[in-house]
Design a protein around this motif. Structure first.
Motif, mmCIF file in Angstrom:
data_model
loop_
_atom_site.group_PDB
_atom_site.id
_atom_site.type_symbol
_atom_site.label_atom_id
_atom_site.label_comp_id
_atom_site.label_asym_id
_atom_site.label_seq_id
_atom_site.Cartn_x
_atom_site.Cartn_y
_atom_site.Cartn_z
ATOM 1 N N VAL A 1 1.392 -6.431 -1.380
ATOM 2 C CA VAL A 1 1.602 -5.731 -2.694
ATOM 3 C C VAL A 1 1.710 -4.399 -2.137
ATOM 4 O O VAL A 1 0.771 -3.954 -1.349
ATOM 5 N N VAL A 2 2.594 -3.500 -2.286
ATOM 6 C CA VAL A 2 2.732 -2.095 -1.984
ATOM 7 C C VAL A 2 3.146 -1.380 -3.175
ATOM 8 O O VAL A 2 3.857 -1.126 -3.838
ATOM 9 N N ASN A 3 2.105 -0.376 -3.758
ATOM 10 C CA ASN A 3 2.094 0.483 -4.878
ATOM 11 C C ASN A 3 2.685 1.847 -4.116
ATOM 12 O O ASN A 3 2.098 2.527 -3.140
ATOM 13 N N ALA B 1 -6.976 -4.656 -3.925
ATOM 14 C CA ALA B 1 -7.234 -5.224 -2.563
ATOM 15 C C ALA B 1 -8.554 -5.848 -2.327
ATOM 16 O O ALA B 1 -8.706 -6.958 -1.799
ATOM 17 N N HIS B 2 -9.588 -5.346 -2.860
ATOM 18 C CA HIS B 2 -10.981 -5.799 -2.579
ATOM 19 C C HIS B 2 -11.302 -6.942 -3.714
ATOM 20 O O HIS B 2 -11.697 -8.183 -3.239
ATOM 21 N N LEU C 1 -8.039 -14.849 -1.434
ATOM 22 C CA LEU C 1 -6.650 -15.046 -1.292
ATOM 23 C C LEU C 1 -6.145 -14.218 -0.129
ATOM 24 O O LEU C 1 -6.495 -13.132 -0.069
ATOM 25 N N LYS C 2 -5.355 -14.660 0.647
ATOM 26 C CA LYS C 2 -4.756 -13.864 1.808
ATOM 27 C C LYS C 2 -3.569 -13.097 1.540
ATOM 28 O O LYS C 2 -2.374 -13.229 1.668
ATOM 29 N N LEU C 3 -3.968 -12.146 0.626
ATOM 30 C CA LEU C 3 -2.713 -11.320 0.290
ATOM 31 C C LEU C 3 -3.298 -9.749 0.725
ATOM 32 O O LEU C 3 -4.534 -9.435 0.566
ATOM 33 N N ARG C 4 -2.480 -8.933 0.823
ATOM 34 C CA ARG C 4 -2.548 -7.463 1.291
ATOM 35 C C ARG C 4 -1.987 -6.656 0.243
ATOM 36 O O ARG C 4 -1.128 -6.692 -0.301
ATOM 37 N N VAL C 5 -2.920 -5.612 -0.095
ATOM 38 C CA VAL C 5 -2.613 -4.705 -1.270
ATOM 39 C C VAL C 5 -2.812 -3.132 -0.528
ATOM 40 O O VAL C 5 -3.940 -2.695 -0.231
ATOM 41 N N ASN C 6 -1.709 -2.460 -0.369
ATOM 42 C CA ASN C 6 -1.790 -1.200 0.106
ATOM 43 C C ASN C 6 -0.890 -0.216 -0.889
ATOM 44 O O ASN C 6 -0.375 -0.843 -1.703
ATOM 45 N N ASN C 7 -1.048 1.157 -0.385
ATOM 46 C CA ASN C 7 -0.096 2.053 -1.366
ATOM 47 C C ASN C 7 0.466 3.159 -0.521
ATOM 48 O O ASN C 7 -0.324 3.670 0.591
ATOM 49 N N ILE C 8 1.668 3.626 -0.357
ATOM 50 C CA ILE C 8 2.194 4.718 0.075
ATOM 51 C C ILE C 8 2.373 5.762 -0.797
ATOM 52 O O ILE C 8 2.649 5.858 -1.945
ATOM 53 N N ALA C 9 1.665 6.910 -0.129
ATOM 54 C CA ALA C 9 1.510 8.189 -0.885
ATOM 55 C C ALA C 9 2.747 9.070 -0.086
ATOM 56 O O ALA C 9 2.493 9.984 0.734
ATOM 57 N N PRO C 10 3.683 9.309 -0.923
ATOM 58 C CA PRO C 10 4.856 10.163 -0.295
ATOM 59 C C PRO C 10 4.532 11.843 -0.804
ATOM 60 O O PRO C 10 3.918 11.724 -2.082
ATOM 61 N N GLY C 11 5.044 12.572 -0.004
ATOM 62 C CA GLY C 11 5.241 14.031 -0.612
ATOM 63 C C GLY C 11 6.421 14.030 -1.306
ATOM 64 O O GLY C 11 6.906 12.970 -1.744
ATOM 65 N N TYR D 1 -2.530 -6.483 9.730
ATOM 66 C CA TYR D 1 -3.822 -5.914 9.707
ATOM 67 C C TYR D 1 -4.226 -4.749 8.588
ATOM 68 O O TYR D 1 -5.194 -4.282 8.852
ATOM 69 N N LEU D 2 -3.179 -4.487 7.913
ATOM 70 C CA LEU D 2 -3.467 -3.332 7.061
ATOM 71 C C LEU D 2 -3.714 -3.793 5.613
ATOM 72 O O LEU D 2 -2.833 -4.804 4.944
ATOM 73 N N ASN D 3 -4.941 -3.342 5.102
ATOM 74 C CA ASN D 3 -5.205 -3.718 3.830
ATOM 75 C C ASN D 3 -6.116 -2.851 2.952
ATOM 76 O O ASN D 3 -7.066 -2.281 3.588
#
Length: 295
Positions: A173-175, A207-208, A215-225, A276-278
């Motif tokens: 998941v990418v927020n 994510a936590h 569950l083997k799921l990754r949750v990260n977010n992209i913070a754009p300018g 490896y990103l979570n």
């Protein structure tokens, strides 16, 4: 494994492989959502895009879905409604046995405030007595924060199937948050910045808790300018693209320009592919946070 075989792992098509992945991008009709959609579809993913305006979504599929390795499939949905999110999850579940990538991109801005007043009465007039209402704050939070929670949790079973059926892959998941949720300045819109800070923290909590549930799921977010979008440029052209003059940012960020489509494409492909990103925030801002400082 020979040294030459090991070298194959480092090829771009392996490091950033999204071929045959099934993805969903909310707000995929323009701006960063469209950039994310193209990033995935051009590299072989089947991408469902959602938004409230069906005509806009159909135009994206028509313009950008031809002669590419992947697909772009429009589905009209309102992700500020729990009922609509459930209907969306049911519809995609009827078409797909799994989902590998969910990009929660849809969002709105908030009212502009002048914050430079030094007289307390003037500052009170601007920040309290102006047209800002509780309802506006609630609408911004509903669109920029609450829907991230409900959209993500609605798709947990499909995302988990994506992990189970693909060896070496954990669904993601990418927020799409913002550097506005990192810096201490209100940037003249308190509600928006507060909502993006909440989105970043919600990413960490999801994510936590998802990991704690095994569950083997990754949750990260992209913070754009600043990237060209209907939010930052106020409109888009006939190709659903927006433009921000480069000179508007000369001297304002170290990069001396707003973000480009390919800058976001690189961030999206990295974030969805890196196993490896979570629980992380990927800042893509031309050095804005570096120059202004954080909270």
């Amino acid at each position: 494994m020979s040294a030459q075989d090991t070298n194959q792992k480092f090829k771009l098509e392996n490091v950033f492989n999204v071929k045959d992945r099934v993805a969903l991008v909310t707000g995929g009709g323009s701006g960063i959502g469209l950039m994310a959609t193209q990033s995935l579809a051009v590299n072989g993913a089947k991408v469902y895009i959602t938004g409230r305006t069906g005509e806009k979504l159909e135009r994206v599929a028509e313009l950008y879905g031809k002669n590419i390795p992947g697909q772009i499939i429009p589905i009209t949905a309102d992700i500020t409604s729990k009922e609509s999110i459930k209907k969306l999850a049911d519809e995609i579940s009827s078409k797909e046995s799994k989902l590998h990538i969910l990009i929660n991109n849809a969002g709105i801005s908030s009212a502009h405030h002048t914050t430079e007043y030094e007289d307390p009465k003037e500052l009170q007039e601007e920040l309290f007595h102006n047209t800002t209402t509780f309802e506006e704050w609630e609408n911004v939070m509903r669109t920029n924060v609450t829907q991230l929670f409900f959209t993500t949790t609605a798709f947990l079973p499909l995302l988990n199937k994506g992990t189970e059926e693909e060896r070496g892959w954990s669904s993601t998941v990418v927020n799409i948050s913002s550097i506005s949720g990192i810096i201490k300045s209100a940037q003249h819109h308190f509600a928006y910045n507060a909502s993006k800070a909440a989105a970043i923290h919600l990413t960490k909590m999801l994510a936590h808790e998802i990991t704690s549930s095994k569950l083997k799921l990754r949750v990260n977010n992209i913070a754009p300018g600043v990237f060209p979008s209907e939010m930052t440029a106020n409109d888009s052209d006939e190709k659903q693209k927006s433009t921000i003059p480069k000179e508007n940012f000369e001297g304002k960020v170290p990069a001396d320009r707003p973000g480009k489509d390919e800058d976001m494409a690189g961030a999206v492909l990295f974030t969805v592919s890196n196993q490896y990103l979570n629980g992380q925030t990927i800042v893509v801002d031309g050095g804005y946070v570096l120059a202004t400082g954080t909270v």
